[in-house]
Design an enzyme around this catalytic site. Structure first.
Site, PDB file in Angstrom:
ATOM      1  CB  SER A  94      -0.839  -0.023   1.091  1.00 17.71           C
ATOM      2  OG  SER A  94      -1.770  -1.148   1.105  1.00 17.71           O
ATOM      3  CE  LYS A 170      -5.363  -1.540   1.054  1.00 21.57           C
ATOM      4  NZ  LYS A 170      -4.097  -2.221   1.163  1.00 21.57           N
ATOM      5  CE  LYS A 238       1.731   1.475   4.705  1.00 24.15           C
ATOM      6  NZ  LYS A 238       1.427   0.775   3.492  1.00 24.15           N
TER       7      LYS A 238
END
Length: 297
Positions: A94, A170, A238
Site C-alpha cells: 500500500s 486502495k 500509514k
C-alpha cells in the site's frame, strides 16, 4: 514459469503459501529467515534478491512502505538490476500512486513490466485466498498476472487503469474501511453508554442496511476485547497518512478522514499502534468513560 515473492509478513506469508500449495515454482525472501523456512516446508525455495532476480519471470512484493519497496527494487544489489527484460514486477504494497508510477517508469526503462496491485481483505482474506486485488498498469501484464498468480490468492482482480490506478483505488478503499470501523466503534460506544448490550445491538442490526463485512469482522472483536492484530492501526495510519498527503496534493477536501487521522494519532500517543484497528473503539470509550463489552446475562 518461476515466481519470486519478497515480504512474508502478516499478508505476504499466507499469499505465498497459496502459491506454494498450488505447486507454483516459487522462490521467497524475507529478513526473517524463520518465515522463509516455513515456506520451504511447503515446497518453496529461499533465495537472495540476486537469485530471485536472475531466475524468476514474475517477482511479487508486499512490503511495509514505499521506501522499502524502492530499496528492494533499486537499492544496492536490488532485485531489479538482476532481472531480465520482459519479466514482470508486481507490488502488492500500500503506497501512493506517485510512488507506483515512479517504479513503473524506472522499471520500464529497464525493459521490465510493473503492476501496482494492492489488496483488500486483511489477514483473514489472505489466509482464505479471497483477496480483492486492485491493479494499475498495462493490460498484457495484468493478463499474465491474472493467469499465473492472482488466481491463487485472490477472489477478484480488476485492472483499474494505467500505472498508479491500483494504488489510488486502495487509498479510496482505506478511506471507506477505516471510517466504517470508526463509526461502528462510535455507535457501539453510544449503545453501551445508553445501557444496551453492544453484542445484542450488533446482532439486531447486522442484517439490516447498517450491516457490512466490516461490521461482521470488527464488532465481535470490539465486544470480545480481541485486539490481536489482523490489520494493525500502525499499517492503517500509514495508509491514511498517504490519503491525507495525496488529497492535499490534488486539493481534495477529506474532512471525515482528516478527523480519523487525529483518532489514529491519539491512539498512537496511547501506545495502541500495534492493536487491530478494531481498537479504534478505545478512543470513543475514553471519551465516553465506558467499556464496550458483552453484558452478563
Amino acid at each position: 514459469m518461476k515466481v519470486g515473492f519478497i515480504g512474508l509478513g502478516i499478508m505476504g506469508k499466507p499469499m505465498a503459501s497459496h502459491l506454494a500449495k498450488a505447486g507454483v515454482d516459487l522462490m521467497v525472501a524475507d529478513l526473517n529467515q524463520d518465515l522463509v523456512k516455513e515456506l520451504e516446508l511447503l515446497g518453496a525455495k529461499g533465495g537472495t534478491y540476486e537469485e530471485i532476480g536472475k531466475s524468476c519471470d514474475i517477482v511479487l512484493t508486499i512490503l511495509p512502505n514505499a521506501s522499502i519497496v524502492k530499496d528492494v527494487y533499486f537499492g544496492e544489489n536490488g532485485v531489479a538490476q538482476h532481472m531480465k527484460k520482459g519479466s514482470l514486477v508486481i507490488d502488492h504494497s500500500s503506497v501512493t500512486a506517485t510512488d507506483s508510477r515512479e517504479c513503473y517508469d524506472k522499471l520500464k526503462e529497464m525493459g521490465i513490466g510493473f503492476l501496482d496491485a494492492p489488496v483488500s481483505g486483511g489477514q483473514e482474506g489472505a489466509v482464505r485466498g479471497s483477496l480483492a486485488i486492485m491493479v494499475g498498469g498495462d493490460e498484457a501484464d495484468f493478463r499474465l498476472a491474472e493467469k499465473e498468480v492472482f488466481c491463487h490468492y485472490g477472489s477478484s482482480a480488476l485492472l483499474i487503469g494505467g500505472s498508479g490506478s491500483g494504488s489510488i483505488t486502495k487509498l479510496a478503499n482505506q478511506i471507506i474501511v477505516n471510517n466504517n470501523i470508526a463509526v461502528l466503534a462510535e455507535a457501539l460506544t453510544f449503545a453501551t453508554k445508553a445501557g444496551a448490550d453492544p453484542e445484542k445491538v450488533f446482532q439486531a442490526i447486522r442484517g439490516g442496511l447498517a450491516g457490512s463485512q466490516v461490521m461482521e469482522d470488527k464488532a465481535p472483536r470490539m465486544v470480545n476485547r480481541d485486539f490481536v492484530a489482523g490489520g494493525t492501526i500502525k499499517v492503517n495510519h500509514k495508509d491514511i497518512t498517504n490519503v491525507i498527503n495525496t488529497a492535499h496534493a490534488i486539493d481534495c477536501p477529506i474532512p471525515f478522514t482528516a478527523q480519523l487521522y487525529e483518532v489514529q494519532q491519539t491512539l498512537k500517543v496511547h501506545g495502541c499502534l500495534n492493536d487491530d484497528h478494531a481498537a479504534y473503539v478505545k478512543y470513543f470509550e475514553k471519551l465516553a468513560d465506558v467499556t464496550v463489552k458483552k453484558m452478563e446475562d
